[in-house]
Design a protein around this motif. Structure first.
Motif, PDB file in Angstrom:
ATOM      1  N   ASP A 675     -67.800 -50.582  52.177  1.00 14.28           N
ATOM      2  CA  ASP A 675     -68.176 -50.593  53.445  1.00 14.28           C
ATOM      3  C   ASP A 675     -68.140 -49.098  53.837  1.00 14.28           C
ATOM      4  O   ASP A 675     -68.221 -48.247  53.145  1.00 14.28           O
ATOM      5  CB  ASP A 675     -67.446 -51.391  54.174  1.00 14.28           C
ATOM      6  N   ALA A 676     -68.298 -48.970  55.304  1.00 17.87           N
ATOM      7  CA  ALA A 676     -68.611 -47.767  55.999  1.00 17.87           C
ATOM      8  C   ALA A 676     -67.066 -46.739  55.675  1.00 17.87           C
ATOM      9  O   ALA A 676     -67.297 -45.740  55.812  1.00 17.87           O
ATOM     10  CB  ALA A 676     -68.970 -48.012  57.411  1.00 17.87           C
ATOM     11  N   GLY A 677     -66.099 -47.444  55.441  1.00 21.34           N
ATOM     12  CA  GLY A 677     -64.826 -46.985  55.526  1.00 21.34           C
ATOM     13  C   GLY A 677     -64.164 -46.501  54.001  1.00 21.34           C
ATOM     14  O   GLY A 677     -63.802 -45.566  53.767  1.00 21.34           O
ATOM     15  N   LYS A 678     -64.520 -47.460  53.172  1.00 24.29           N
ATOM     16  CA  LYS A 678     -63.797 -47.377  51.889  1.00 24.29           C
ATOM     17  C   LYS A 678     -64.166 -48.408  50.815  1.00 24.29           C
ATOM     18  O   LYS A 678     -64.892 -49.292  51.217  1.00 24.29           O
ATOM     19  CB  LYS A 678     -62.318 -47.355  52.029  1.00 24.29           C
ATOM     20  N   PHE A 679     -63.487 -48.413  49.819  1.00 23.64           N
ATOM     21  CA  PHE A 679     -63.870 -49.536  48.655  1.00 23.64           C
ATOM     22  C   PHE A 679     -62.816 -50.714  49.138  1.00 23.64           C
ATOM     23  O   PHE A 679     -61.624 -50.283  49.149  1.00 23.64           O
ATOM     24  CB  PHE A 679     -63.756 -48.997  47.211  1.00 23.64           C
ATOM     25  N   HIS A 680     -63.470 -51.980  48.734  1.00 29.54           N
ATOM     26  CA  HIS A 680     -62.372 -53.047  48.930  1.00 29.54           C
ATOM     27  C   HIS A 680     -62.557 -53.746  47.466  1.00 29.54           C
ATOM     28  O   HIS A 680     -63.571 -54.221  47.046  1.00 29.54           O
ATOM     29  CB  HIS A 680     -62.751 -54.071  49.876  1.00 29.54           C
ATOM     30  N   HIS A 681     -61.498 -53.739  46.523  1.00 30.29           N
ATOM     31  CA  HIS A 681     -61.710 -54.472  45.261  1.00 30.29           C
ATOM     32  C   HIS A 681     -60.869 -55.913  45.500  1.00 30.29           C
ATOM     33  O   HIS A 681     -59.678 -55.886  45.590  1.00 30.29           O
ATOM     34  CB  HIS A 681     -60.842 -53.652  44.313  1.00 30.29           C
ATOM     35  N   PHE A 682     -61.667 -56.888  45.628  1.00 31.03           N
ATOM     36  CA  PHE A 682     -61.190 -58.177  45.786  1.00 31.03           C
ATOM     37  C   PHE A 682     -60.977 -59.063  44.305  1.00 31.03           C
ATOM     38  O   PHE A 682     -62.023 -58.877  43.674  1.00 31.03           O
ATOM     39  CB  PHE A 682     -62.128 -58.950  46.429  1.00 31.03           C
ATOM     40  N   LYS A 683     -59.652 -59.190  44.091  1.00 32.00           N
ATOM     41  CA  LYS A 683     -59.334 -59.733  42.932  1.00 32.00           C
ATOM     42  C   LYS A 683     -58.158 -60.675  42.990  1.00 32.00           C
ATOM     43  O   LYS A 683     -57.090 -60.241  43.550  1.00 32.00           O
ATOM     44  CB  LYS A 683     -59.130 -58.702  41.733  1.00 32.00           C
ATOM     45  N   ARG A 684     -58.100 -61.787  42.545  1.00 33.30           N
ATOM     46  CA  ARG A 684     -56.907 -62.573  42.335  1.00 33.30           C
ATOM     47  C   ARG A 684     -56.349 -63.014  43.902  1.00 33.30           C
ATOM     48  O   ARG A 684     -55.179 -62.915  44.173  1.00 33.30           O
ATOM     49  CB  ARG A 684     -55.522 -62.288  41.643  1.00 33.30           C
ATOM     50  N   ALA A 685     -57.245 -63.142  44.813  1.00 29.70           N
ATOM     51  CA  ALA A 685     -56.885 -63.432  46.038  1.00 29.70           C
ATOM     52  C   ALA A 685     -56.123 -62.146  46.951  1.00 29.70           C
ATOM     53  O   ALA A 685     -55.386 -62.526  48.024  1.00 29.70           O
ATOM     54  CB  ALA A 685     -56.136 -64.646  46.425  1.00 29.70           C
ATOM     55  N   LYS A 686     -56.242 -61.011  46.418  1.00 30.59           N
ATOM     56  CA  LYS A 686     -55.729 -59.825  47.097  1.00 30.59           C
ATOM     57  C   LYS A 686     -57.112 -58.538  47.223  1.00 30.59           C
ATOM     58  O   LYS A 686     -57.952 -58.579  46.311  1.00 30.59           O
ATOM     59  CB  LYS A 686     -54.637 -59.273  46.025  1.00 30.59           C
ATOM     60  N   CYS A 687     -56.956 -57.703  47.949  1.00 28.03           N
ATOM     61  CA  CYS A 687     -57.747 -56.709  48.175  1.00 28.03           C
ATOM     62  C   CYS A 687     -56.983 -55.377  47.957  1.00 28.03           C
ATOM     63  O   CYS A 687     -55.878 -55.209  48.255  1.00 28.03           O
ATOM     64  CB  CYS A 687     -58.234 -56.710  49.659  1.00 28.03           C
ATOM     65  N   CYS A 689     -57.109 -52.679  49.519  1.00 32.01           N
ATOM     66  CA  CYS A 689     -56.723 -51.919  50.891  1.00 32.01           C
ATOM     67  C   CYS A 689     -55.439 -52.298  51.433  1.00 32.01           C
ATOM     68  O   CYS A 689     -55.151 -51.852  52.409  1.00 32.01           O
ATOM     69  CB  CYS A 689     -58.008 -52.085  51.791  1.00 32.01           C
ATOM     70  N   GLY A 690     -54.794 -53.511  50.774  1.00 32.23           N
ATOM     71  CA  GLY A 690     -53.800 -54.104  51.468  1.00 32.23           C
ATOM     72  C   GLY A 690     -53.812 -54.672  52.618  1.00 32.23           C
ATOM     73  O   GLY A 690     -52.821 -54.922  53.581  1.00 32.23           O
ATOM     74  N   ASP A 691     -55.105 -55.006  52.891  1.00 34.94           N
ATOM     75  CA  ASP A 691     -55.516 -55.764  54.292  1.00 34.94           C
ATOM     76  C   ASP A 691     -55.294 -54.777  55.291  1.00 34.94           C
ATOM     77  O   ASP A 691     -54.999 -55.162  56.713  1.00 34.94           O
ATOM     78  CB  ASP A 691     -54.636 -57.075  54.563  1.00 34.94           C
TER      79      ASP A 691
END
Length: 693
Positions: A675-687, A689-691
């Motif tokens: 997104d405009a701020g950073k990367f979000h790696h979604f895997k196993r119901a987690k991100c 970025c630590g939400d």
């Protein structure tokens, strides 16, 4: 001392006080020629001798000893004896010819200790050594030696010394040498103007150009080119236009040096149309001209035009260099052209530039920026001599992907290699710590900046620490850090506090930070949207109305959120609620199925969501936000084991963030969203970025 020498064997005769050299034949008595190598050492210097031929016969003594003044090899300065008063000038010259520049400067130390003068050939060799090493220390030694000895030579050597001083960054010494030169020609002036311009002394370069007319009656194309580059450095188009007019009057405008400098000058001054006009009028376009125009387009935001010109350059069969590829890769990074960047990478290797540091650094940055962090690391590991920019790019790449520990380990490796970090390095490290929530490590490196590395923290470093405090919910400490900063708070610092306030729902502090941001950036729409949503979430309807009126007065309107995904080398874009795609029905069907399924895993549709920068109209279509549509299209268009990568021009909203975590869990895929701020790696119901974003 009697020693038996074997053919091509080297021995050392320690504690030898005599100047004569004794040879002893091997034990057999065959009459042949052999070659021996040995060194003589008397505690001060060492001289080595190679290819010493001799013959012997039965009962005959060896042939007379060879002349001991032959070839010298590298050794410690304090271990070289003076054997037969060797000619140090010849030794220095031969070492430079062999590319042993450091050894040549070591022998220069011996020459400095003697009172004998230096000939022109030796001086020229030392100049070559200093330029090759870019050794400012060596150049200063040569310069002061010539000054102290009253060195007087011809114009060629004086120009060479001037070039050495400028190449090694010694502008003040070069100015002194230039002033004391008994004779100066157009080459002297050209070296001085070019050197000053290359070192960033643009005003001084233009001043020298004006002085040229006092001594010379005619101009030189290289001098004009250097003066035009100085105008580019100052970004003063008016001076550059005057020089352009002079070149036209003197019929120099078609000279390749002039044309390339003009393209560069107009590009850096933002007059891209005139740059293209000069480029089109070039009678012969070399690779420098093409590169200048491509870089000009990229610099001024014309990324598509830069790529078009790159393809035109390919069709013209122009041989590209590493700068062409590195510039193209940076344009691909801006346009998210992964396949095109891979082609440029292949061309880089195919044309022999696979080890170029600048181009490989561009590749590291590209792969990191577009989610290929493993590819970025592979490119980085193959670099023979990564510079500080290369290290910074790789550390920042890890940080942007939420891999804080990997970033810290790489930073430690950088220090162990003897690399000196700069303020950008620490920005990358602190950003990695703040993104990954590494509080202890973040404070350790923040304090070590000034304590261990003598680097004064800047506002952007403070912004990282504010974000780190905000992630932990320490909003009071974050506000205190802003208040106690040794400089006026910047936009990034207030933005970090605003993010923390929004995440932790401290609407009062968020309102305060947002109002400060609007005062500093009154034309930035995102600040109003965040403030609008804060007021809306806290039920302050009157303030919501005021913000909307302010938006109308300023004529600001949020562009629709847009997301895209690359499938089979083709880019597919989506707006929120978009129904223009040929596979719209399948996309919506898949998304509806996924939304129903994730309800079983705890998904709760939002009643009112606090979105980072999304207006109420778009919030009403929260189920069909653009990133969800892009992911749904990726799910129906790729095999089940394939990871998905989505790019969007806005910050991801809270509902989409929660939805994609569960979709990644249900489908057992990794979904990467930039997104405009950073990367979000979604895997196993987690991100990754630590939400916290």
């Amino acid at each position: 001392m009697d020693l038996s020498l074997s053919p091509f064997h080297f021995v050392t005769l320690d504690q030898t006080q005599v100047r004569s050299c004794l040879f002893y034949p091997p034990k057999n008595n065959q009459s042949n020629f052999f070659e021996y190598g040995f060194s003589v050492k008397n505690g001060r210097t060492m001289a080595s001798f190679f290819a010493v031929p001799f013959s012997y016969g039965k009962g005959l003594p060896p042939k007379p000893e060879p002349n001991c003044r032959t070839v010298f090899t590298k050794s410690r300065i304090e271990d070289r004896p003076i054997i037969g008063e060797p000619d140090l000038g010849i030794i220095i010259g031969k070492l430079v010819l062999m590319g042993k520049f450091k050894e040549a400067l070591e022998f220069f130390e011996i020459l400095e200790s003697r009172e004998e003068p230096m000939d022109m050939s030796t001086c020229d060799s030392l100049v070559n050594a200093c330029i090759a090493l870019k050794s400012s220390t060596g150049a200063k030694r040569v310069f002061y030696y010539l000054i102290q000895r009253g060195f007087s030579s011809d114009l060629y050597i004086n120009n060479r010394v001037l070039l050495m001083l400028l190449k090694c960054g010694l502008i003040s010494d070069a100015d002194r040498w230039f002033d004391e030169m008994p004779e100066r020609n157009v080459v002297s002036w050209s070296i001085m103007v070019n050197g000053a311009s290359n070192l960033g002394f643009y005003k001084e370069a233009l001043g020298l150009f004006v002085k040229i007319w006092e001594e010379l009656t005619d101009g030189d194309s290289r001098i004009f080119a250097a003066a035009i580059r100085a105008c580019a450095g100052l970004a003063v188009a008016s001076y550059g236009m005057q020089l352009h007019a002079c070149t036209v009057k003197m019929s120099l405008e078609t000279e390749i040096f002039i044309s390339c400098a003009l393209v560069d000058m107009y590009s850096k001054c933002g007059i891209i149309e005139d740059a293209r006009m000069v480029f089109d009028l070039m009678p012969e376009k070399n690779v420098v001209g093409w590169n200048s125009m491509i870089a000009g387009y990229a610099l001024n935001g014309y990324s598509e035009e830069a790529m078009d010109l790159y393809y035109e350059m390919q069709r013209a069969s122009v041989k590209m260099d590493q700068f062409t590829y590195s510039c193209t890769i940076r344009v691909c990074a801006r346009l998210a052209l992964l396949e095109h960047a891979k082609q440029a990478h292949a061309g880089l290797v195919r044309n022999g530039f696979g080890l170029d540091t600048v181009a490989n650094t561009a590749l590291v940055d590209f792969y990191s920026r577009w989610g290929r962090i493993e590819d970025a690391r592979r490119v980085f590991d193959k670099m023979i001599k990564p510079n500080v920019i290369s290290w910074n790019a790789m550390i920042a790449g890890y940080g942007n992907h939420g891999m804080g520990m990997e970033a810290i380990e790489l930073f430690k490796q950088m220090l162990s290699k003897g690399m000196k970090p700069n303020h950008v390095t620490f920005l990358a490290v602190l950003s990695a710590c703040s993104y990954s929530g590494l509080s202890d490590q973040g404070w350790h490196y923040f304090e070590s900046m000034s304590r261990d590395h003598k680097i004064k923290p800047r506002a952007m470093h403070y912004a990282c620490m504010i974000e780190l405090l905000g992630r932990e919910g320490l909003l009071d400490q974050a506000f205190s850090l802003i208040r106690d900063a040794p400089f006026k708070p910047t936009e990034n610092m207030w933005a970090a506090l605003l993010t923390a306030s929004r995440v932790h729902k401290n609407f009062e502090l968020g309102r305060f930070a947002a109002e400060r941001l609007i005062g500093m950036e009154p034309e930035k729409l995102a600040n109003y949207i965040v403030l609008l949503n804060i007021y809306n979430a806290s039920g302050r309807e009157d303030d919501v109305t005021k913000v909307r009126q302010a938006l109308l007065r300023r004529g600001l309107r949020l562009l629709p959120a847009f997301s895209w995904i690359n499938i089979k080398k083709r880019s597919h874009g989506f707006l929120f609620g978009d129904k223009s795609h040929p596979q719209t029905s399948d996309i919506y069907k898949k998304l509806d199925e996924m939304m129903k399924e994730i309800v079983n895993y705890g998904y709760v549709p939002p009643v009112r969501s606090l979105l980072p920068d999304v207006l109420e109209e778009e919030d009403q279509l929260v189920v069909y936000h653009s990133e969800k549509l892009a992911v749904a299209f990726g799910l129906i268009s790729t095999p089940e084991f394939t990871s998905l990568q989505v790019v969007q021009g806005h910050r991801i909203c809270g509902d989409c963030h929660a939805t994609l975590k569960l979709i990644a869990f249900v489908t057992r895929r990794e979904i990467v969203v930039r997104d405009a701020g950073k990367f979000h790696h979604f895997k196993r119901a987690k991100c990754s970025c630590g939400d916290y974003w």
